[in-house]
Design an enzyme around this catalytic site. Structure first.
Site, PDB file in Angstrom:
ATOM      1  N   ASN A 153       0.794  -1.225   0.000  1.00 13.77           N
ATOM      2  CA  ASN A 153       0.000   0.000   0.000  1.00 13.77           C
ATOM      3  C   ASN A 153       0.825   1.273   0.000  1.00 13.77           C
ATOM      4  OD1 ASN A 153       0.568  -1.135   2.662  1.00 13.77           O
ATOM      5  ND2 ASN A 153      -0.423   0.699   3.454  1.00 13.77           N
ATOM      6  N   CYS A 329      -3.584   4.238   7.154  1.00 14.49           N
ATOM      7  CA  CYS A 329      -4.241   3.371   8.128  1.00 14.49           C
ATOM      8  C   CYS A 329      -3.521   3.317   9.469  1.00 14.49           C
ATOM      9  CB  CYS A 329      -4.378   1.972   7.556  1.00 14.49           C
ATOM     10  SG  CYS A 329      -5.365   1.931   6.050  1.00 14.49           S
TER      11      CYS A 329
END
Length: 389
Positions: A153, A329
């Protein structure tokens, strides 16, 4: 102009997805109710599930809706660890996994949820690809699970999951293979059974779907225990009333992403390359973290030497350009990227890195606007660093 280059964090929903979500709220029945409204809601969830079954080439009964990628990863790892602990307590992962995997592994290692487990962490090279030989050597007779992400990511590195699946099964046919496909679903064709994947996690809001909805593929006959208990929804593996509007929006997003997928992938690569080479060719002291050609089509991580990424991020924001300093996140926004450190970058290099991530909504005009702003702002910001770069 407003330019959103933070699509690895989340994406703008497709208009068709929003329409589906509204339709889902109009069909407000509970899937567990026995009357017509409940039956209608259950039918809509089944229709959504069949969309994913066709895309992944799996059976409907092997799919379970969750609240998102984090829950899918937690269920896959904890659920299989607890269900298979009599066969072994050894689990393998990599050093660049998402926090929803690494923190789950840490919990299993330290607290264990009944038993404690032994976790082996495989390192990666400077492009973010795991050491295949190290993985092969690490698989033992008591290894019950290997959990790896398909696309990273932060830097977009792509793991060779087909080769990894083959190696795992050749080394120990009983070892389960879990793939975190949150950043790859919608960008690659993934067929779990062909790639020898036992469990696959995906999420809706990374593909222009709603937040708060995910999916976990669990291959038939894989032993897994629930981590959420309640009314035994979804065959008892994931209790809780199904999010009908979210599920409908998720399926619509998946259908739209996989229409002309190759064209979408090429479009994203064009956007990525235009920005990457536009920066490298026009701004001194910049470098790619990861790979342009070999990395995923929608993620680009670049280091701007002598500038703190947070300063550059807010400078771009002032010009209407939204980027990220790394994973969105992390609950600790001041934490240093573990992924970039694993590539061999020192603390200053990590702090100079910015992530640009793209969607089909981005345009070459937006790329050019971003490059022109960087050409103006980067030299200006460097005048204020020690030594006046």
């Amino acid at each position: 102009m407003e330019v959103y280059f933070d699509n690895a964090a989340t994406t703008k929903p497709f208009p068709e997805v929003i329409d589906k979500i509204v339709q889902g709220y109009e069909e407000y029945g509970n899937t567990s109710s026995l009357h017509n409204k409940g039956i209608r809601a259950e039918k809509l969830v089944k229709e959504a599930k069949s969309v994913f079954a066709k895309l992944l080439k799996v059976d409907d009964k092997e799919l379970f809706f969750t609240s998102g990628g984090t829950e899918s990863n937690n269920l896959a790892i904890i659920g299989t660890a607890l269900a298979n602990r009599r066969s072994g307590k050894h689990i393998i992962t990599s050093s660049i996994e998402h926090a929803s995997v690494l923190n789950t592994m840490k919990a299993l290692e330290e607290d264990g949820f009944v038993d404690t487990f032994e976790i082996t962490v495989i390192e990666v090279n400077k492009e973010g690809i795991i050491d295949i030989e190290a993985l092969k050597d690490a698989i033992r007779e008591d290894t019950i699970l290997v959990s790896l992400m398909h696309v990273n990511n932060e830097i977009g590195s792509v793991q060779p999951i087909k080769e990894i699946g083959r190696i795992i099964k050749e080394s120990n046919s009983k070892t389960l293979f879990h793939v975190d496909g949150v950043q790859s679903f919608g960008k690659y064709s993934i067929h779990p059974k062909k790639d020898l994947i036992d469990l696959l996690s995906i999420s809706a809001h990374k593909i222009h779907g709603p937040k708060g909805v995910g999916l976990l593929f669990v291959k038939d006959k894989v032993k897994i225990k629930p981590i959420i208990f309640g009314g035994n929804h979804q065959k008892g593996l994931r209790s809780g009333t199904e999010n009908v509007p979210g599920v409908m929006g998720f399926a619509e997003a998946a259908k739209l992403m996989y229409e002309s997928l190759e064209e979408k992938i090429q479009y994203l690569y064009n956007i990525k390359k235009e920005l990457a080479y536009g920066i490298l060719n026009n701004i001194d002291d910049t470098a790619i973290n990861g790979s342009i050609e070999e990395g995923a089509p929608h993620i680009l991580n670049i280091r701007f030497k002598y500038i703190r990424s947070e300063v550059l991020m807010h400078t771009l924001e002032n010009n209407g350009i939204y980027v990220s300093t790394g994973s969105a996140c992390s609950s600790n926004k001041n934490s240093t990227s573990q992924v970039l450190k694993c590539l061999g970058l020192d603390i200053n290099e990590v702090d100079e890195s910015v992530r640009f991530s793209f969607s089909v909504y981005n345009t070459i005009e937006e790329v050019n606007y971003c490059i022109e702003n960087l050409k103006k702002e980067v030299p200006f910001l460097r005048r204020y660093v020690r030594g006046g770069k």
